[in-house]
Write a protein that holds these residues in place. Structure first.
Motif, PDB file in Angstrom:
ATOM      1  N   ARG A   1       2.825  -1.028   2.317  1.00  0.00           N
ATOM      2  CA  ARG A   1       4.081  -0.393   2.711  1.00  0.00           C
ATOM      3  C   ARG A   1       4.184   1.011   2.121  1.00  0.00           C
ATOM      4  N   LEU A   2       3.637   1.175   0.934  1.00  0.00           N
ATOM      5  CA  LEU A   2       3.712   2.486   0.283  1.00  0.00           C
ATOM      6  C   LEU A   2       2.602   3.419   0.753  1.00  0.00           C
TER       7      LEU A   2
ATOM      8  N   ILE B   1       3.377  -4.821  -0.598  1.00  0.00           N
ATOM      9  CA  ILE B   1       4.019  -3.627  -1.165  1.00  0.00           C
ATOM     10  C   ILE B   1       3.071  -2.429  -1.114  1.00  0.00           C
ATOM     11  N   THR B   2       1.838  -2.677  -1.486  1.00  0.00           N
ATOM     12  CA  THR B   2       0.873  -1.580  -1.540  1.00  0.00           C
ATOM     13  C   THR B   2       0.718  -0.921  -0.179  1.00  0.00           C
TER      14      THR B   2
ATOM     15  N   PHE C   1      -0.774   2.813   0.531  1.00  0.00           N
ATOM     16  CA  PHE C   1      -1.978   2.783  -0.287  1.00  0.00           C
ATOM     17  C   PHE C   1      -2.875   1.629   0.139  1.00  0.00           C
ATOM     18  N   ARG C   2      -4.100   1.649  -0.367  1.00  0.00           N
ATOM     19  CA  ARG C   2      -5.056   0.597  -0.078  1.00  0.00           C
ATOM     20  C   ARG C   2      -5.141  -0.303  -1.306  1.00  0.00           C
TER      21      ARG C   2
END
Lengths: 157, 157
Positions: A123-124, A120-121, A126-127
């Motif tokens: 995909r958004l 999820i991270t 972010f790391r």
DNA sequence: AAATCATTGGAAAACAATATCAAACGTGAG
DNA sequence: CTCACGTTTGATATTGTTTTCCAATGATTT
């Protein structure tokens, strides 16, 4: 004090030009004398049972240091005070289930949580760094006894 | 006030023998005039812009009522005050990613979170009720601007 | 020994959140 | 309409947590 803990603490103190003191050692030792979650005031009580001269301010200051250097983590138990989790060093990541009926806290491990978090991270955009999943659920044993209130359990895998 | 919101509020007030009052209506309307997360003091400011006579105590009391009847949820943003989420009625469940660098909060939907929650909860012998997954991650744009601080975004699916 | 700087305990302050209480209000009965 | 009753309110006080302040103490370096 465990060697790994001592090293991490020393590194952090050194990097900030701080000193090892008797009070800080008592506080760190007390933190790791149990693997229960705790808040600052509970810790103060435990520390004062060992050394009654340690001040409230020093306990709060030392907790901040310990979080900074990764010896402690905040844990969200849905209560208003800040709770700390001393039980994650060298262990697989765990998350918490909180019983709505009796306030028990159950620690559980599940590798899917971390995988899902990373997925999820990214995909958004972010790391990934850290995730926490808090589950609130029912045991349907409302008020079954007074002693389980705020107690922590660890789930078998 | 939205019909669904009004009905839920009325039912709850009726079931507790409480009354609909001007203050409660102003507060509920104000809550739903935005879909941002907020804390009690922020809401108090917004309410007082409409009606400066509403007291702090009434705002806190009404927030409790709204959580009780499911019009609001606590949301864990890792800050010390209690934050509320007005943005979940009639919507798919969402969770939150909090940026470590710039404090942005990103709401995201992911059906796997709920599935995983149910699975874990049952495995531990509990009855599922609610889950929240909080992700902390980096955007690697440290302090890129002042305006994103504490702002909420919604992720496209 | 002197200078410097970190550390401490205790008190005070800041802060959110809750409790208290007398006055005001709303409602239903008569 | 008026009264009696219970609810609601705003203001204030209180609680409890956490932070800040400060003068005294302690450690370290030179």
């Amino acid at each position: 004090m465990d060697a790994q803990i001592a090293e991490r603490l020393n590194n952090h103190l050194a990097s900030k030009g701080l000193r090892r003191t008797r009070q800080r050692e008592v506080i760190v030792d007390t933190v790791f004398s149990s693997d229960e979650h705790f808040n600052a005031e509970e810790l103060l009580d435990r520390v004062r049972a060992v050394d009654r001269t340690v001040s409230r301010a020093t306990v709060y200051r030392t907790l901040t240091l310990m979080v900074e250097c990764g010896l402690l983590r905040h844990v969200d138990l849905g209560r208003e005070q800040t709770y700390y989790d001393p039980n994650f060093l060298d262990k697989p990541q765990h998350n918490h289930l909180i019983c709505i009926d009796c306030d028990r806290v159950v620690e559980f491990e599940d590798e899917h949580v971390a995988l899902l978090n990373d997925c999820i991270t990214r995909r958004l955009g972010f790391r990934p760094q850290m995730q926490s999943m808090r589950i609130e659920a029912h045991c349907d044993e409302l008020g079954r006894n007074g002693t389980c209130r705020f107690k922590t359990e660890r789930a078998a895998r």
